[in-house]
Design an enzyme around this catalytic site. Structure first.
Site, PDB file in Angstrom:
ATOM      1  N   ARG A 188     -54.229  32.240  -7.305  1.00  0.00           N
ATOM      2  CA  ARG A 188     -52.832  31.913  -6.997  1.00  0.00           C
ATOM      3  C   ARG A 188     -52.491  32.314  -5.550  1.00  0.00           C
ATOM      4  O   ARG A 188     -51.433  32.832  -5.278  1.00  0.00           O
ATOM      5  CB  ARG A 188     -51.874  32.605  -7.976  1.00  0.00           C
ATOM      6  CG  ARG A 188     -52.130  32.314  -9.427  1.00  0.00           C
ATOM      7  CD  ARG A 188     -52.002  30.825  -9.750  1.00  0.00           C
ATOM      8  NE  ARG A 188     -52.436  30.593 -11.124  1.00  0.00           N
ATOM      9  CZ  ARG A 188     -53.681  30.299 -11.467  1.00  0.00           C
ATOM     10  NH1 ARG A 188     -54.613  30.168 -10.529  1.00  0.00           N
ATOM     11  NH2 ARG A 188     -54.009  30.110 -12.716  1.00  0.00           N
ATOM     12  N   SER A 284     -44.952  30.655 -15.333  1.00  0.00           N
ATOM     13  CA  SER A 284     -45.348  32.062 -15.374  1.00  0.00           C
ATOM     14  C   SER A 284     -44.664  32.806 -14.233  1.00  0.00           C
ATOM     15  O   SER A 284     -44.898  32.494 -13.065  1.00  0.00           O
ATOM     16  CB  SER A 284     -46.865  32.194 -15.250  1.00  0.00           C
ATOM     17  OG  SER A 284     -47.509  31.549 -16.322  1.00  0.00           O
ATOM     18  N   GLU A 410     -44.808  35.481  -9.247  1.00  0.00           N
ATOM     19  CA  GLU A 410     -45.555  34.309  -8.815  1.00  0.00           C
ATOM     20  C   GLU A 410     -44.704  33.324  -8.018  1.00  0.00           C
ATOM     21  O   GLU A 410     -45.174  32.777  -7.028  1.00  0.00           O
ATOM     22  CB  GLU A 410     -46.178  33.610 -10.031  1.00  0.00           C
ATOM     23  CG  GLU A 410     -47.069  32.454  -9.672  1.00  0.00           C
ATOM     24  CD  GLU A 410     -47.889  31.959 -10.843  1.00  0.00           C
ATOM     25  OE1 GLU A 410     -48.073  30.733 -10.956  1.00  0.00           O
ATOM     26  OE2 GLU A 410     -48.339  32.780 -11.661  1.00  0.00           O
TER      27      GLU A 410
END
EC number: 1.3.1.98
Length: 418
Positions: A188, A284, A410
């Site tokens: 990520r 998320s 995130e």
């Protein structure tokens, strides 16, 4: 530059009632993001081509005013005070085949404009029999954001198929082709996320042609009659294999794999649905923390742990134990520069076992943990950005107190602190 209208389709996947209107520059971020929170920007520009997107970027950099690039709004949360500058909506679309003599037989290179809906891209490749991104079905957002975050799910991530991007770097007059290797993709993460300032105009992917029209297929070394063949791909994730009722590594039709992924994501509230408040989220909200293996052994035995390749990424968190010992935040190496062995933890497990159940909300708040998945923070109707940030801080604090792990958000946060 003048104010531009927001296209009606900008909210077509979020709220049909809102999608019927054409917004001018007073539209709120709450109407353009999947979390559905956030105040206004000072003005809005809509880029409908890569050339227009590059032109806007150059002019805004020259002006020196703050500006925010927004695609599908699925990975961005803006404060209730809004954004003190210009909002640029990415709306250039299109998919093209790119001739490339360096590719192996059966490989296909496609160029996708930054404003193209990601899941629409996946659907198109599956229909064509092109394998490589079917496990990334249902991920909201646009193609241009995919390399920034190095999106991933169910055993696949963009880094597996990304060839290059067309990138306009701040301070440069013309875009350049930037290879996947130059992007330094990690979990990520990317060079862009780490501070490389610029705008993604398009992305190039290398996919595998598994369509019957391409000729005889090879599955586990066995040729398949093209007339009997169906485009297939291997299952690389245990949960997905279980849902499909096959062994890990088995080949299944692309359409079947895509359907299973969409069903799994929907069961977790990760497929956008205007009628389901559990999908009023940014997916998320926290990344799965990567920690030193020596710290992971201090966690309960039933805490999920996943192996991480040494070169994958620096730890996304530093344990309190390591900090007390004098380690810097996000330290990635052990003594003498030797990479330390790392493991990935489950943020969802940490949250739930810190005493925060699905559906939890703070008193009087419009934000809540999803009733389907503890990793998602949701807007249950009427939530403010402050509500979301307050809940996120509560989650971080509880997990830190219980396990000594500091979760990292995130999505991109503007005007908010977690």
């Amino acid at each position: 530059m003048t104010h531009a209208d927001v296209a009606p389709e900008a909210r077509a996947d979020l709220d049909p009632a809102v999608a019927q209107e054409v917004f001018a520059a007073d539209v709120a971020l709450a109407q353009l993001t999947t979390m559905r929170v956030g105040g206004h920007a000072e003005r809005i520009l809509v880029a409908r081509s890569s050339a227009e997107l590059a032109e806007f970027a150059r002019e805004l950099w020259d002006d020196g005013e703050p500006w925010l690039l927004l695609g599908g709004g699925s990975n961005t949360v803006v404060s209730d005070d809004g954004f003190p500058g210009t909002l640029v909506l990415v709306r250039n679309t299109g998919i093209d085949a790119i001739a490339d003599a360096t590719l192996a037989d059966g490989e296909v290179r496609v160029r996708v404009q930054a404003g193209h809906d990601w899941d629409a891209l996946v659907a198109a490749t599956v229909e064509r029999g092109l394998a490589g991104i079917e496990a990334l079905s249902g991920i909201p957002g646009l193609a241009g954001a995919a390399p920034v975050q190095n999106i991933g799910a169910y055993g696949c991530e963009l880094a597996d198929v990304l060839h290059s991007i067309e990138f306009l770097e701040s301070g440069h007059a013309e875009p350049r082709r930037m290879s996947a290797a130059e992007l330094e993709l990690g979990y990520r993460d990317s060079a862009i996320k780490q501070g490389l300032e610029g705008v993604v105009l398009s992305i190039d992917l290398v996919l595998t042609d598994r369509s019957p029209a391409h000729g005889a297929h090879q599955v586990d070394g066995q040729g398949i009659d093209p007339d009997q063949a169906e485009a297939t791909a291997p299952v690389r994730y245990a949960q997905l294999a279980q849902a499909l009722g096959v062994e890990l590594g088995a080949h299944v039709p692309l359409t079947q794999l895509r359907s299973a992924v969409l069903a799994l994501r929907a069961s977790k509230g990760m497929v956008l649905d205007a009628a389901d408040h559990d999908t009023w989220s940014s997916g998320s909200f926290f990344t799965n923390p990567i920690v030193a293996a020596s710290f992971a052994v201090t966690l309960p035995e039933n805490a999920p742990r996943f192996p991480v390749q040494e070169a994958e990424v620096a730890p996304t968190v530093t344990s309190l134990e390591d900090i007390a010992a004098g380690a810097p935040l996000r330290a990635s190496h052990g003594a003498a520069g030797t990479p330390s062995r790392q493991v990935k933890l489950s943020a969802a497990w940490l949250i739930e076992h810190a005493g925060i159940p699905r559906g939890y909300r703070l008193p009087g708040s419009g934000a809540a943990i999803s009733s389907k998945h503890t990793l998602a923070l949701t807007n249950q109707g009427g939530a403010s950005a402050a509500d979301v940030a307050e809940l996120a801080r509560f989650v971080v604090q509880r997990v830190q107190q219980e396990f000594g792990v500091i979760l990292a958000p995130e999505p991109r946060l503007y005007g908010l602190e977690v």
